[in-house]
Scaffold this motif. Structure first.
Motif, PDB file in Angstrom:
ATOM      1  N   TYR A   1      35.548  38.804  42.382  1.00  0.00           N
ATOM      2  CA  TYR A   1      36.503  39.216  43.419  1.00  0.00           C
ATOM      3  C   TYR A   1      37.351  40.342  42.852  1.00  0.00           C
ATOM      4  O   TYR A   1      37.573  40.405  41.645  1.00  0.00           O
ATOM      5  CB  TYR A   1      37.398  38.028  43.787  1.00  0.00           C
ATOM      6  CG  TYR A   1      38.098  38.159  45.116  1.00  0.00           C
ATOM      7  CD1 TYR A   1      37.393  37.996  46.300  1.00  0.00           C
ATOM      8  CD2 TYR A   1      39.460  38.456  45.185  1.00  0.00           C
ATOM      9  CE1 TYR A   1      38.029  38.115  47.522  1.00  0.00           C
ATOM     10  CE2 TYR A   1      40.099  38.574  46.415  1.00  0.00           C
ATOM     11  CZ  TYR A   1      39.370  38.395  47.574  1.00  0.00           C
ATOM     12  OH  TYR A   1      40.000  38.513  48.794  1.00  0.00           O
ATOM     13  N   ALA A   2      37.844  41.178  43.749  1.00  0.00           N
ATOM     14  CA  ALA A   2      38.767  42.231  43.335  1.00  0.00           C
ATOM     15  C   ALA A   2      40.189  41.812  43.691  1.00  0.00           C
ATOM     16  O   ALA A   2      40.471  41.525  44.857  1.00  0.00           O
ATOM     17  CB  ALA A   2      38.415  43.544  44.024  1.00  0.00           C
ATOM     18  N   PHE A   3      41.042  41.755  42.706  1.00  0.00           N
ATOM     19  CA  PHE A   3      42.424  41.327  42.900  1.00  0.00           C
ATOM     20  C   PHE A   3      43.323  42.551  42.947  1.00  0.00           C
ATOM     21  O   PHE A   3      43.350  43.336  42.003  1.00  0.00           O
ATOM     22  CB  PHE A   3      42.834  40.381  41.775  1.00  0.00           C
ATOM     23  CG  PHE A   3      42.109  39.064  41.829  1.00  0.00           C
ATOM     24  CD1 PHE A   3      42.664  37.971  42.474  1.00  0.00           C
ATOM     25  CD2 PHE A   3      40.837  38.928  41.274  1.00  0.00           C
ATOM     26  CE1 PHE A   3      41.984  36.763  42.556  1.00  0.00           C
ATOM     27  CE2 PHE A   3      40.148  37.725  41.348  1.00  0.00           C
ATOM     28  CZ  PHE A   3      40.724  36.641  41.990  1.00  0.00           C
TER      29      PHE A   3
ATOM     30  N   ILE B   1      39.154  43.798  38.723  1.00  0.00           N
ATOM     31  CA  ILE B   1      37.883  43.324  39.239  1.00  0.00           C
ATOM     32  C   ILE B   1      37.472  42.175  38.327  1.00  0.00           C
ATOM     33  O   ILE B   1      37.195  42.375  37.143  1.00  0.00           O
ATOM     34  CB  ILE B   1      36.813  44.433  39.196  1.00  0.00           C
ATOM     35  CG1 ILE B   1      37.385  45.784  39.644  1.00  0.00           C
ATOM     36  CG2 ILE B   1      35.607  44.025  40.013  1.00  0.00           C
ATOM     37  CD1 ILE B   1      37.915  45.823  41.040  1.00  0.00           C
TER      38      ILE B   1
END
Lengths: 234, 234
Positions: free
Chosen positions: B78-80, B94
């Motif tokens: 997931y991209a934070f 990422i």
DNA sequence: TTTATTGGTGTCAAATTAACACTTAAAAAA
DNA sequence: TTTTTTAAGTGTTAATTTGACACCAATAAA
């Protein structure tokens, strides 16, 4: 002193794969890019992430800009970070997919963007890695819809079983047996039969159903095997 | 003129949730952060994305730095992008998860980082949003392992059925019936029984198995329902 | 009133699932 | 050497789920 000062900072965009269903076909909302590079070519809707917004916020903003819609189903798909994906300057993109009720889409809002609904089976050439994004989005939609009742996001409040089935058939590009399909769908307890019928698409007419919203929220994680052999999906 | 010139550029990092299995427990490889902010606190291994590398490359580099390992199973999680996830300067991350054979991990390589294997059930306080990343990684591991034979990446070349079962039990934090478990696992055709036994953990000894690599690659998308009711997972 | 079209439903055989308990191998202890 | 202990390994059955399959019903149009 700022420990990070020597690090590279990178342009960051969001791109949005917007799915819609017109009752017959699964479609994508594409635009003609309004600026260089690749001005005038087909593209996904996107935009740069501003200093003041998260990815989710940026995506919701971009989606509203194009469609006028709020509160849309949005889910992060993947972060694309290849060095040369944008030839002008390195830009990473956080791709999201959106599921919208195509009938809620307000055309006038987006006239700036020359937006068009295009059948997923007839997607034109696209800029950058947008084709790849769409491919991943379709795969993820298949994967997820096999396990969760996500496709209802593409339907209006009232819909018929034949409509629902043709949506599933569009997503999986295959055909299902309607007896088995309705048995499975109804066994979830997610649908509430209405008294009215939809009469435009057949002589007999098909009963409308609505989602049981409460049950939908409670069971979103615990759906069904609508798709025979769904574990074979990529 | 560069159309993008006015846009914000953002520090971009990768962070790595590294899973390992010691035969009994599922573990995570954590480090004590070597620099400010939050120097000395527990953290995931990570690093900034360089101008010359993609996310995958950056993650592989960071992982090799810590573990000495190449060719590890790595998957983007997931991209934070929350604005204040790093208090010093906005940094997006990422996140990737890695599955490694814990026995291949070379301790000396990482002494710079004060790395430690920590049971997933006893993760200490972590910097930034790393706790959240771990939570998502565990959920994704459960989700994916219910549908694909991904957990073999955590095992050595030869392993026993009791070991495999306790790995699954660790990932799902539950217990399975060993008769049903072995029937299901063996019915996939993925395992090849060896002649030798593993003798250290029982008097009778348990037969070793190896993965059928060819079948593994062919069937990665088409695994099993190891987990009863796996569709109920989040 | 006949015809054409699409909606809606039921059965059965096969496969899959979950629940369940005893025997076997081998080392350790007596 | 015999007995004990411990974990490994295995099979059956009933219930459920699945997939294949075909006819009748409702209604508008002819």
């Amino acid at each position: 002193m700022n420990k990070y000062s020597k690090q590279t900072r990178i342009l960051t965009a969001v791109d949005c794969i917007i799915f819609g269903f017109d009752g017959t076909e699964l479609k994508l909302l594409l635009i003609k890019r309004a600026f260089e590079p690749q001005k005038g070519n087909w593209s996904l809707m996107g935009g740069f992430v501003q200093a003041t917004e998260s990815f989710d916020e940026a995506t919701a903003r971009v989606l509203k800009q194009l469609t006028g819609l709020d509160g849309v189903y949005l889910e992060q798909l993947y972060a694309f970070g290849a060095i040369n994906r944008d030839p002008l300057e390195r830009t990473i993109s956080i791709a999201y997919f959106a599921l919208i009720d195509i009938h809620k889409y307000e055309k006038q809002i987006s006239e700036d963007y020359h937006a068009e609904w295009v059948p997923v089976k007839q997607v034109p050439d696209l800029i950058f890695d947008h084709q790849h994004m769409i491919k991943m989005a379709r795969e993820k939609l298949q994967y997820k819809a096999a396990l969760h009742p996500i496709l209802f996001e593409l339907l209006p409040e009232k819909f018929t079983l034949p409509q629902l089935q043709s949506l599933y058939e569009g997503v999986y590009d295959t055909e299902f047996d309607k007896r088995n399909f309705s048995r499975k769908v109804l066994s979830t307890g997610l649908l509430v039969k209405q008294k009215e019928k939809e009469k435009t698409s057949s002589k007999k007419g098909a009963f409308y159903y609505k989602l049981n919203k409460r049950s939908y929220k409670a069971n979103f994680q615990a759906f069904l095997n609508i798709i025979p052999n769904s574990h074979k999906l990529k």
